[in-house]
Write a protein that holds these residues in place. Structure first.
Motif, short mmCIF file in Angstrom:
data_model
loop_
_atom_site.label_atom_id
_atom_site.label_comp_id
_atom_site.label_asym_id
_atom_site.label_seq_id
_atom_site.Cartn_x
_atom_site.Cartn_y
_atom_site.Cartn_z
N ASN A 216 20.12 -10.70 2.54
CA ASN A 216 20.86 -11.02 3.74
C ASN A 216 20.67 -12.50 4.04
OD1 ASN A 216 21.83 -8.36 4.66
ND2 ASN A 216 19.64 -7.89 4.68
N GLN A 282 17.52 0.21 14.04
CA GLN A 282 16.93 -0.62 12.99
C GLN A 282 16.85 -2.09 13.40
OE1 GLN A 282 15.88 1.03 9.85
NE2 GLN A 282 16.03 2.48 11.53
N HIS A 283 15.82 -2.76 12.92
CA HIS A 283 15.57 -4.18 13.17
C HIS A 283 15.55 -4.89 11.83
CE1 HIS A 283 13.18 -7.81 13.86
NE2 HIS A 283 13.29 -7.65 15.16
N GLU A 284 16.44 -5.86 11.65
CA GLU A 284 16.48 -6.63 10.40
C GLU A 284 16.31 -8.10 10.73
OE1 GLU A 284 19.97 -8.02 7.52
OE2 GLU A 284 19.67 -5.85 7.51
#
Length: 650
Positions: A216, A282-284
Motif C-alpha cells: 500500500n 480494521q486499521h491499516e
C-alpha cells in the motif's frame, strides 16, 4: 496548514439494491469534521447520483492537488463494495476489490473503482500530508450476504434479522424494498458479483503462480469497516439508519477526541460487538496519535524492500508466540527464505524450499503424529482434515469426499494423498464397541428428546409438501424414519468416551497446527460435534502457529437443541474456536439432522435448504438418508465447487 475532506454516500443506486444509512453517514462525518476544525466550505459532499467516477476523480484532484506537508485530508465512502477477477495479475488472492458507485455495472469499469486505481490515486498524495481514508463498505461476501446470485444468474436479495443475526430466504425486489424501512433488519453493504466472475476467480486461483504482495503506497491511514470475511452493517441505530462503523467511529471520537487511531479502532470494535454487529473494523498504517484529523503532523514514509516472486508456492507466515519454539523458528526462516531466494535460479529456489520443508518436518515432532511431507507440491503448507458421522467408518471413508472435491481445488492439497495432505479422524470404532444392549434412563431420555426434534422437523417437511396425517406413517417409511443416534448417545452421556473421541480428533489436528499448517476441516453429521468440541479443546492449551482456514459443518447435528445442551458447559456459548478463521455451515433440503446454526453459534456463513444432488423428490419429499449424504456426490457442484472450493481457494 489546510484541512479538506471529500465525503461520499449512496443510498439510492441506479440499478443495484439500495441502502439506507449512507447519507446519514455523510452528515455525521460532516458534523464531526466541522467540530474538529474543518471549515464547511472545505468539506465537499457527494451523494447518490453524484457519486460517479468522473466526479470522484475531480474531487480527488481538488483534495490533493495543492496539498503540502502538514495538511490534513480526509476521504470517506459509505456504500456497497464487491470484487471482480484480478485483471493485472498482481493480486495474491486473484481478485480486485472494488468500490461500487451510483451507476454500478459489473461489466463497465467506469462504474466502479478498483483497489489498483485507489493505490494509483494515493500515490498522488504528497509526502508529509496527514491523509485519512475511511471506508464503510465491504469487499467480500463470505460473511452474511445481502445480495446473492443463483445458478441461473438471477439476482436474489436477502437481509439479516438483527434479533437473531440470521439471513432471510431470497426475496423478491419488492419485498427487499419494504425491508429498507424495517428497523429490525440489517443490510450488509456488499454486492455479489455475477456467477461467471466467481467461476473465473476459482479457475484463476487453481493455476496462478505466486505473485509478489502489493504494498500500500504512501503514509495514509485506512480505517475500514470490517475484515475480508465479514460484511459492513447498514442498520437502525438510536432512531435512524446508519452505517454501524461510521456511527460508532463518530461517537467514539466525540467522546474521546484525543485517542489514537488504534485506540479508536479498538473502541469501535468493542461497541460493535456489544450491539451486536458481527464485524471487526480494521486499521491499516502506522498508529496515529490523537486527534487523528489534526493538521501539522509530519508523517514518516517508509518503503519496505520489495519481495521478488519465486517459482514455488508461498510458505505462510504464522504469528510468533512469546516463548521460543520450533514454530517461531519457522517464521523467522520463512522471512529469510522469502528475502534470500530472489537472486536464485528457479531450480535452486526449488531445491532450497525442499530443504527448508524437510527441516520443518524434523522440527514438527514425533513420527507417530501427522507429518508434513517435504516432497509434496502444495500451497502454503495446506492440509485437509475429514471428520465422519455415526455408523461404521473404516479408514479411507473420505476417498469419495476427495474425489468430489479434487477437480475444483487444483494443487492446493497436492494429490490429496491420505496421511500426507489429507487426514481422517476415525472414531466410530470406539462407540460401536461400547454401545450398551440395554439403555440407561439417561440415554432413553436424551434419545426421546432428540427424536422429538427430528420428528417435528419431519412433520414440518411433510406439511410443506402437503402430506396429511393419514399419510404420515407411509411418509416415514418411504423417506426413512430411523434416525440412527445410538452411537452418539454414548458420546454425549459418557464423559470418558467423549474425551477418548476428542483425543482422536486432537491427535490428528494438533500436530498439524503445531507445524504451522493451514487446515481446512470438513465435518459431517454428528462428526460436526466432535470437530467443534475438539477445536475448542485445542484452544484451551498453548497458542499454536497454525490456523484452521475453514471449518465446514455439513448436515450438522449442532442444529439440534438437545445436542447443543449436551455440549460441554464451556462450549455452550457457541463461540467460534479460536484457531478458526471462517466457519461455514451447509444444509440440504430433506436432511433432518442439519439446519441453521447462526442462531446459537458464531458462524460466518450459512448455505441452507440446498437441493440434495442425486436424490429424487416424491410428493412425500426427499429420502432422509439420500439428502443427508448428498453433499459428497461428485455431481454436487453447488457444495463441492461453489462452496467448499470457493472458500478453500479464497
Amino acid at each position: 496548514m489546510v484541512k479538506k475532506a471529500v465525503l461520499c454516500g449512496i443510498n439510492n443506486y441506479k440499478s443495484q439494491p439500495d441502502l439506507r444509512g449512507c447519507l446519514n453517514d455523510v452528515e455525521n462525518m460532516f458534523r464531526l469534521l466541522t467540530e474538529a476544525g474543518f471549515q464547511e466550505e472545505q468539506i465537499h459532499r457527494l451523494t447518490n447520483e453524484q457519486v460517479i467516477k468522473s466526479n470522484i476523480q475531480q474531487e480527488w484532484q481538488w483534495l490533493v492537488a495543492d496539498a503540502t506537508p502538514g495538511d490534513a485530508l480526509v476521504f470517506h465512502f459509505s456504500g456497497h463494495g464487491s470484487y471482480i477477477p484480478d485483471q493485472q495479475g498482481d493480486e495474491i488472492d486473484q481478485l480486485d476489490e472494488i468500490t461500487c458507485l451510483h451507476n454500478m455495472d459489473f461489466y463497465d469499469p467506469e462504474t466502479f473503482i478498483r483497489d489498483d486505481e485507489w493505490n494509483e490515486m494515493l500515490q498522488q498524495v504528497p509526502e508529509g500530508v496527514v491523509f485519512t481514508v475511511i471506508m464503510d463498505n465491504c469487499h467480500s461476501g463470505t460473511g452474511t450476504r445481502a445480495i446473492a446470485v443463483d445458478l441461473q444468474g438471477d439476482l436474489k436479495l436477502m437481509a439479516v434479522d438483527r434479533q437473531t443475526s440470521t439471513p432471510s430466504e431470497p426475496l423478491e425486489r419488492e419485498d427487499y424494498q419494504q425491508l429498507l424501512f424495517d428497523p429490525n433488519t440489517i443490510l450488509p453493504r456488499y454486492l455479489e458479483p455475477p456467477l461467471e466472475f466467481q467461476h473465473q476467480l476459482i479457475a484463476a486461483a487453481r493455476s496462478a503462480p505466486l505473485q509478489t504482495a502489493k504494498l500500500n503506497p504512501g503514509a495514509h491511514l485506512l480505517l475500514a469497516a470490517c475484515q475480508d470475511n465479514q460484511t459492513a452493517a447498514d442498520a437502525y441505530i438510536d432512531g435512524a439508519f446508519h452505517g454501524a462503523f461510521t456511527y460508532h467511529l463518530c461517537k467514539s471520537l466525540r467522546h474521546s477526541p484525543q485517542i489514537s487511531s488504534t485506540q479508536l479502532i479498538d473502541t469501535v470494535r468493542t461497541q460493535l460487538s456489544e450491539r451486536p454487529f458481527f464485524q471487526d473494523p480494521q486499521h491499516e498504517g502506522d498508529e496515529r496519535p490523537g486527534p487523528i484529523f489534526a493538521e501539522g503532523r509530519q508523517t514518516q514514509i517508509t518503503q519496505p524492500n520489495p519481495v521478488q516472486p519465486i517459482s514455488a508456492q508461498p510458505i505462510s507466515a504464522q504469528p510468533i508466540s512469546a516463548q521460543p519454539n520450533p514454530a517461531q523458528l519457522n517464521l523467522n526462516m520463512d522471512e529469510r527464505l522469502m528475502t534470500t531466494t530472489s537472486n536464485l535460479t528457479p531450480e535452486n529456489q526449488r531445491l532450497l524450499i525442499e530443504a527448508y520443508l524437510k527441516l520443518l518436518d524434523t522440527l514438527a515432532g514425533a513420527s507417530e503424529q501427522p507429518r508434513i511431507a517435504a516432497s509434496e507440491s502444495r500451497a502454503a503448507n495446506r492440509h485437509l482434515v475429514c471428520v465422519h458421522g455415526i455408523s461404521n467408518h473404516p479408514e479411507g471413508y473420505s476417498d469419495p469426499w476427495w474425489r468430489s472435491l479434487a477437480p475444483h481445488v487444483g494443487q492446493v492439497f497436492g494429490e490429496g494423498r491420505l496421511k500426507q495432505t489429507r487426514w481422517e479422524v476415525l472414531w466410530s470404532d470406539l462407540v460401536n464397541q461400547s454401545r450398551a444392549l440395554i439403555e440407561s434412563p439417561e440415554q432413553a431420555q436424551l434419545r426421546r428428546e432428540i427424536e422429538a426434534v427430528l420428528e417435528e422437523r419431519q412433520r414440518q417437511t411433510m406439511a410443506a409438501s402437503g402430506t396429511v396425517q393419514r399419510d404420515a406413517n407411509r411418509a416415514t417409511a418411504e423417506r426413512g424414519g430411523d434416525f440412527a443416534i445410538d452411537d452418539f448417545l454414548v458420546y454425549m452421556l459418557d464423559p470418558a468416551m467423549r474425551q477418548r473421541i476428542i483425543d482422536r480428533f486432537t491427535k490428528v489436528v494438533a500436530p498439524l497446527l503445531d507445524a504451522g499448517a493451514q487446515i481446512d476441516v470438513i465435518s459431517h453429521s454428528w462428526g460436526t460435534v466432535v470437530a467443534y468440541e475438539g477445536l475448542r479443546e485445542l484452544a484451551k492449551g498453548r497458542a499454536r502457529p497454525g490456523r484452521v482456514a475453514n471449518l465446514f459443518t455439513v448436515g450438522s447435528a449442532l442444529s439440534i437443541g438437545p445436542v447443543r445442551r449436551s455440549l460441554r458447559s464451556e462450549n455452550q456459548d457457541g463461540d467460534r474456536p479460536a484457531s478458526v478463521s471462517r466457519w461455514i455451515n451447509i444444509d440440504a433440503q430433506g436432511d433432518l439432522v442439519g439446519g441453521m446454526l447462526a442462531d446459537m453459534f458464531d458462524v460466518n456463513q450459512e448455505f441452507l435448504n440446498l437441493e440434495p444432488t442425486g436424490c429424487s423428490r416424491s410428493w412425500l419429499g426427499y429420502n432422509l438418508g439420500c439428502a443427508h449424504g448428498s453433499y459428497f456426490v461428485e455431481s454436487n457442484l453447488k457444495v463441492n465447487r461453489d462452496i467448499f472450493a470457493a472458500y478453500i481457494l479464497a
